[in-house]
Design an enzyme around this catalytic site. Structure first.
Site, PDB file in Angstrom:
ATOM      1  N   TYR A  56       8.646  12.634  -1.369  1.00 33.71           N
ATOM      2  CA  TYR A  56       7.587  13.489  -0.822  1.00 33.71           C
ATOM      3  C   TYR A  56       8.148  14.354   0.307  1.00 33.71           C
ATOM      4  O   TYR A  56       8.657  13.849   1.311  1.00 33.71           O
ATOM      5  CB  TYR A  56       6.402  12.662  -0.293  1.00 33.71           C
ATOM      6  CG  TYR A  56       5.714  11.771  -1.324  1.00 33.71           C
ATOM      7  CD1 TYR A  56       5.815  12.016  -2.693  1.00 33.71           C
ATOM      8  CD2 TYR A  56       4.942  10.690  -0.916  1.00 33.71           C
ATOM      9  CE1 TYR A  56       5.186  11.200  -3.628  1.00 33.71           C
ATOM     10  CE2 TYR A  56       4.295   9.871  -1.841  1.00 33.71           C
ATOM     11  CZ  TYR A  56       4.437  10.128  -3.195  1.00 33.71           C
ATOM     12  OH  TYR A  56       3.808   9.305  -4.105  1.00 33.71           O
ATOM     13  N   HIS A 124       9.917   4.157  -8.312  1.00 34.39           N
ATOM     14  CA  HIS A 124       8.869   5.174  -8.514  1.00 34.39           C
ATOM     15  C   HIS A 124       8.585   5.391 -10.012  1.00 34.39           C
ATOM     16  O   HIS A 124       7.500   5.818 -10.390  1.00 34.39           O
ATOM     17  CB  HIS A 124       9.324   6.480  -7.850  1.00 34.39           C
ATOM     18  CG  HIS A 124       8.225   7.336  -7.328  1.00 34.39           C
ATOM     19  ND1 HIS A 124       8.376   8.172  -6.248  1.00 34.39           N
ATOM     20  CD2 HIS A 124       6.950   7.525  -7.745  1.00 34.39           C
ATOM     21  CE1 HIS A 124       7.245   8.819  -6.036  1.00 34.39           C
ATOM     22  NE2 HIS A 124       6.370   8.452  -6.930  1.00 34.39           N
ATOM     23  N   SER A 203      -3.944   8.317  -7.091  1.00 34.66           N
ATOM     24  CA  SER A 203      -4.894   9.400  -7.444  1.00 34.66           C
ATOM     25  C   SER A 203      -6.248   8.841  -7.891  1.00 34.66           C
ATOM     26  O   SER A 203      -6.797   9.239  -8.927  1.00 34.66           O
ATOM     27  CB  SER A 203      -4.295  10.320  -8.505  1.00 34.66           C
ATOM     28  OG  SER A 203      -3.046  10.827  -8.101  1.00 34.66           O
ATOM     29  N   PRO A 204      -6.837   7.912  -7.092  1.00 35.10           N
ATOM     30  CA  PRO A 204      -8.100   7.287  -7.512  1.00 35.10           C
ATOM     31  C   PRO A 204      -9.284   8.254  -7.484  1.00 35.10           C
ATOM     32  O   PRO A 204     -10.340   7.941  -8.038  1.00 35.10           O
ATOM     33  CB  PRO A 204      -8.286   6.152  -6.491  1.00 35.10           C
ATOM     34  CG  PRO A 204      -7.560   6.633  -5.273  1.00 35.10           C
ATOM     35  CD  PRO A 204      -6.372   7.393  -5.789  1.00 35.10           C
ATOM     36  N   LEU A 205      -9.097   9.401  -6.825  1.00 39.58           N
ATOM     37  CA  LEU A 205     -10.165  10.420  -6.807  1.00 39.58           C
ATOM     38  C   LEU A 205      -9.870  11.516  -7.834  1.00 39.58           C
ATOM     39  O   LEU A 205     -10.439  12.607  -7.755  1.00 39.58           O
ATOM     40  CB  LEU A 205     -10.265  11.034  -5.395  1.00 39.58           C
ATOM     41  CG  LEU A 205     -10.596  10.041  -4.284  1.00 39.58           C
ATOM     42  CD1 LEU A 205     -10.392  10.672  -2.903  1.00 39.58           C
ATOM     43  CD2 LEU A 205     -12.034   9.548  -4.426  1.00 39.58           C
ATOM     44  N   ARG A 207      -7.189  13.200  -8.016  1.00 37.83           N
ATOM     45  CA  ARG A 207      -6.561  14.266  -7.200  1.00 37.83           C
ATOM     46  C   ARG A 207      -7.618  15.210  -6.635  1.00 37.83           C
ATOM     47  O   ARG A 207      -7.407  16.415  -6.534  1.00 37.83           O
ATOM     48  CB  ARG A 207      -5.512  15.029  -8.011  1.00 37.83           C
ATOM     49  CG  ARG A 207      -4.417  14.125  -8.591  1.00 37.83           C
ATOM     50  CD  ARG A 207      -3.345  14.924  -9.296  1.00 37.83           C
ATOM     51  NE  ARG A 207      -2.416  14.083 -10.036  1.00 37.83           N
ATOM     52  CZ  ARG A 207      -1.244  13.625  -9.579  1.00 37.83           C
ATOM     53  NH1 ARG A 207      -0.851  13.930  -8.373  1.00 37.83           N
ATOM     54  NH2 ARG A 207      -0.453  12.884 -10.334  1.00 37.83           N
ATOM     55  N   GLY A 208      -8.766  14.645  -6.283  1.00 36.35           N
ATOM     56  CA  GLY A 208      -9.823  15.418  -5.619  1.00 36.35           C
ATOM     57  C   GLY A 208     -10.961  15.821  -6.547  1.00 36.35           C
ATOM     58  O   GLY A 208     -12.054  16.125  -6.078  1.00 36.35           O
TER      59      GLY A 208
HETATM   60  N1  LIG Z   1       3.352   6.591  -7.873  1.00 36.85           N
HETATM   61  C1  LIG Z   1       3.165   7.856  -8.154  1.00 36.85           C
HETATM   62  O1  LIG Z   1       3.808   8.426  -9.047  1.00 36.85           O
HETATM   63  C2  LIG Z   1       2.155   8.630  -7.360  1.00 36.85           C
HETATM   64  C3  LIG Z   1       1.686   9.868  -7.841  1.00 36.85           C
HETATM   65  C4  LIG Z   1       0.712  10.537  -7.095  1.00 36.85           C
HETATM   66  C5  LIG Z   1       0.228   9.990  -5.922  1.00 36.85           C
HETATM   67  N2  LIG Z   1       0.715   8.806  -5.469  1.00 36.85           N
HETATM   68  C6  LIG Z   1       0.211   8.183  -4.223  1.00 36.85           C
HETATM   69  O2  LIG Z   1      -1.193   8.003  -4.336  1.00 36.85           O
HETATM   70  C7  LIG Z   1      -1.848   8.605  -3.228  1.00 36.85           C
HETATM   71  C8  LIG Z   1      -3.232   9.080  -3.613  1.00 36.85           C
HETATM   72  O3  LIG Z   1      -3.209   9.957  -4.722  1.00 36.85           O
HETATM   73  P1  LIG Z   1      -3.465  11.530  -4.599  1.00 36.85           P
HETATM   74  O4  LIG Z   1      -3.349  11.934  -3.172  1.00 36.85           O
HETATM   75  O5  LIG Z   1      -2.603  12.142  -5.629  1.00 36.85           O
HETATM   76  O6  LIG Z   1      -4.932  11.742  -5.154  1.00 36.85           O
HETATM   77  P2  LIG Z   1      -6.415  11.291  -4.729  1.00 36.85           P
HETATM   78  O7  LIG Z   1      -6.384  10.252  -3.714  1.00 36.85           O
HETATM   79  O8  LIG Z   1      -7.102  11.037  -6.009  1.00 36.85           O
HETATM   80  O9  LIG Z   1      -6.993  12.666  -4.165  1.00 36.85           O
HETATM   81  C9  LIG Z   1      -6.474  13.329  -3.055  1.00 36.85           C
HETATM   82  C10 LIG Z   1      -7.220  14.637  -2.909  1.00 36.85           C
HETATM   83  O10 LIG Z   1      -8.596  14.367  -2.640  1.00 36.85           O
HETATM   84  C11 LIG Z   1      -8.985  14.953  -1.411  1.00 36.85           C
HETATM   85  N3  LIG Z   1      -9.903  14.001  -0.750  1.00 36.85           N
HETATM   86  C12 LIG Z   1      -9.621  12.761  -0.278  1.00 36.85           C
HETATM   87  N4  LIG Z   1     -10.728  12.177   0.216  1.00 36.85           N
HETATM   88  C13 LIG Z   1     -11.733  13.074   0.064  1.00 36.85           C
HETATM   89  C14 LIG Z   1     -13.119  13.054   0.394  1.00 36.85           C
HETATM   90  N5  LIG Z   1     -13.696  11.989   0.944  1.00 36.85           N
HETATM   91  N6  LIG Z   1     -13.860  14.170   0.116  1.00 36.85           N
HETATM   92  C15 LIG Z   1     -13.283  15.251  -0.467  1.00 36.85           C
HETATM   93  N7  LIG Z   1     -11.986  15.320  -0.813  1.00 36.85           N
HETATM   94  C16 LIG Z   1     -11.212  14.237  -0.547  1.00 36.85           C
HETATM   95  C17 LIG Z   1      -7.712  15.190  -0.642  1.00 36.85           C
HETATM   96  O11 LIG Z   1      -7.909  16.275   0.220  1.00 36.85           O
HETATM   97  P3  LIG Z   1      -6.981  16.587   1.513  1.00 36.85           P
HETATM   98  O12 LIG Z   1      -5.581  16.593   1.007  1.00 36.85           O
HETATM   99  O13 LIG Z   1      -7.463  17.918   1.904  1.00 36.85           O
HETATM  100  O14 LIG Z   1      -7.244  15.546   2.514  1.00 36.85           O
HETATM  101  C18 LIG Z   1      -6.719  15.502  -1.773  1.00 36.85           C
HETATM  102  O15 LIG Z   1      -6.844  16.846  -2.171  1.00 36.85           O
HETATM  103  C19 LIG Z   1      -0.889   9.718  -2.794  1.00 36.85           C
HETATM  104  O16 LIG Z   1      -1.124  10.129  -1.466  1.00 36.85           O
HETATM  105  C20 LIG Z   1       0.457   9.044  -2.996  1.00 36.85           C
HETATM  106  O17 LIG Z   1       0.776   8.240  -1.865  1.00 36.85           O
HETATM  107  C21 LIG Z   1       1.658   8.122  -6.193  1.00 36.85           C
END
Ligand SMILES: NC(=O)c1ccc[n+]([C@@H]2O[C@H](COP(=O)([O-])OP(=O)(O)OC[C@H]3O[C@@H](n4cnc5c(N)ncnc54)[C@H](OP(=O)(O)O)[C@@H]3O)[C@@H](O)[C@H]2O)c1
Length: 328
Positions: A56, A124, A203-205, A207-208
């Site tokens: 990252y 990863h 990415s439980p949301l 990705r937003g």
């Molecule tokens: N192992 C892997 O290959 C892998 C791949 C992807 C991700 N990950 C990990 O998983 C974590 C979470 O996944 P993710 O970040 O991809 O996706 P996510 O948690 O599904 O969604 C993140 C997005 O949702 C927004 N958000 C969060 N809370 C919100 C709320 N209450 N209201 C409105 N929007 C909201 C964030 O906005 P803002 O950014 O503006 O705050 C961001 O755009 C990552 O940070 C990373 O550490 C791992």
């Protein structure tokens, strides 16, 4: 905050973790000051399970966390990952799970994080060119050396998971899982439960998308979601209707769509520990409250009916991004 155990260990992790990737990688414009404030607030809220990776922002994400870890290391259960040697967003992502590379990668992460030990170290991805036993064997040497406490895999199949677990206990499997990405339900979720392994949805949301606040037309060209099928114009109408309907169900329960999406993930099992990502205190506060939202059978049915009404959600990964997802 509520807490869940890491795998079969005594470690207590916040049931809602914190995904730190988006603080300076993949999504939108970084704001270090707000990100630091978010990390500090996370500790005030009892959110101790932090997730980063060496890839990252080419190491800058780990370095950002180090600024808070410097004085708060003991309060954090710190997870990072190794293996990508080029940007996973690019079509040509390369992965190295070789024992020789792991030895180098761990030293770099420890240095950037400013710590002597990583609590949870993930591969990863599973390297298709290296037997998983060799990768995990090398990771277990890091445990013996005291550089790492627990081991994890990401996007591994159950076949790889079982082989890995036979070499050294795997404490967590991190793979994409949300209302829109359900592949883990086929066998990964039950096998994690059977083996006493935490399942950590990334990415439980979606990705937003499931927050009903994301306008895919307004994403920056540099935004990682631009490279993913699901966030293209072709699926926009379906996914907006879905997210709107979802927000209505959430409003009926006096919660936000993000909270309902997280409560749904949490309801899939006590061994499930999601790591929603945010760089804002406002979202962090909202997400933390999802731990208290209980879903009834009627709520679950209403959500299932809504998903069935809008099935054209688009694939989570492109063909090239899928190549490193282990389906052996
Ligand atoms: N192992 C892997 O290959 C892998 C791949 C992807 C991700 N990950 C990990 O998983 C974590 C979470 O996944 P993710 O970040 O991809 O996706 P996510 O948690 O599904 O969604 C993140 C997005 O949702 C927004 N958000 C969060 N809370 C919100 C709320 N209450 N209201 C409105 N929007 C909201 C964030 O906005 P803002 O950014 O503006 O705050 C961001 O755009 C990552 O940070 C990373 O550490 C791992």
């Amino acid at each position: 905050m509520k807490y869940r155990s890491l795998g079969s260990t005594e470690e207590k992790l916040s049931a809602i973790g914190l995904g730190c990737m988006g603080m300076n990688h993949a999504y939108g414009t970084p704001d270090d000051k707000e990100s630091i404030a978010t990390l500090e607030l996370a500790l005030d809220l009892g959110i101790n399970f932090w997730d980063t990776a060496d890839i990252y922002a080419a190491g800058e994400n780990e370095a950002l966390l180090a600024r808070v870890l410097k004085s708060k290391r003991q309060e954090v259960f710190l997870a990072t990952k190794f293996g990508f040697v080029s940007n996973p967003g690019a079509g040509n992502a390369q992965f190295d799970g070789s024992p020789a590379y792991i030895k180098i990668a761990v030293e770099r992460s420890l240095k950037r994080l400013g710590t002597d030990v990583i609590d949870l170290y993930y591969a990863h991805r599973v390297d298709p060119n290296v037997p998983i036993e060799d990768t995990v064997g090398a990771m277990s040497e890091l445990v013996k050396a005291g550089k790492v406490r627990y081991l994890g895999l990401s996007e591994a199949s159950v076949t790889s998971l079982r082989k890995a677990h036979a070499v050294h206990p795997i404490s967590a499997l991190q793979s994409e899982y949300s209302l829109l990405t359900r592949e883990a339900e086929n066998n990964v979720l039950p096998v994690c439960k059977e083996l006493g392994i935490s399942f950590v949805p990334f990415s439980p949301l979606a990705r937003g998308l499931m927050t009903n606040t994301l306008d895919v037309s307004k994403l920056d060209d540099s935004d990682f979601r631009k490279s993913l099928p699901r966030y293209q114009e072709a699926y926009k109408a379906n996914n907006e209707n879905l997210a709107n309907g979802f927000a209505e169900i959430a409003a009926g329960k006096n919660h936000s769509a993000a909270q309902l999406a997280l409560a749904w993930v949490l309801a899939q099992g006590e061994h499930v520990i999601p790591i929603p990502g945010t760089k804002r205190r406002k979202y962090l506060l909202e997400n933390a409250d999802a731990v208290d939202l209980q879903l009834s059978d009627d709520d679950l049915k209403a959500i299932d009916d809504l998903l069935a009404t809008y099935p054209n959600t688009g694939a989570r990964y492109s063909e090239s991004q899928n190549k490193l997802v282990d389906r052996t």
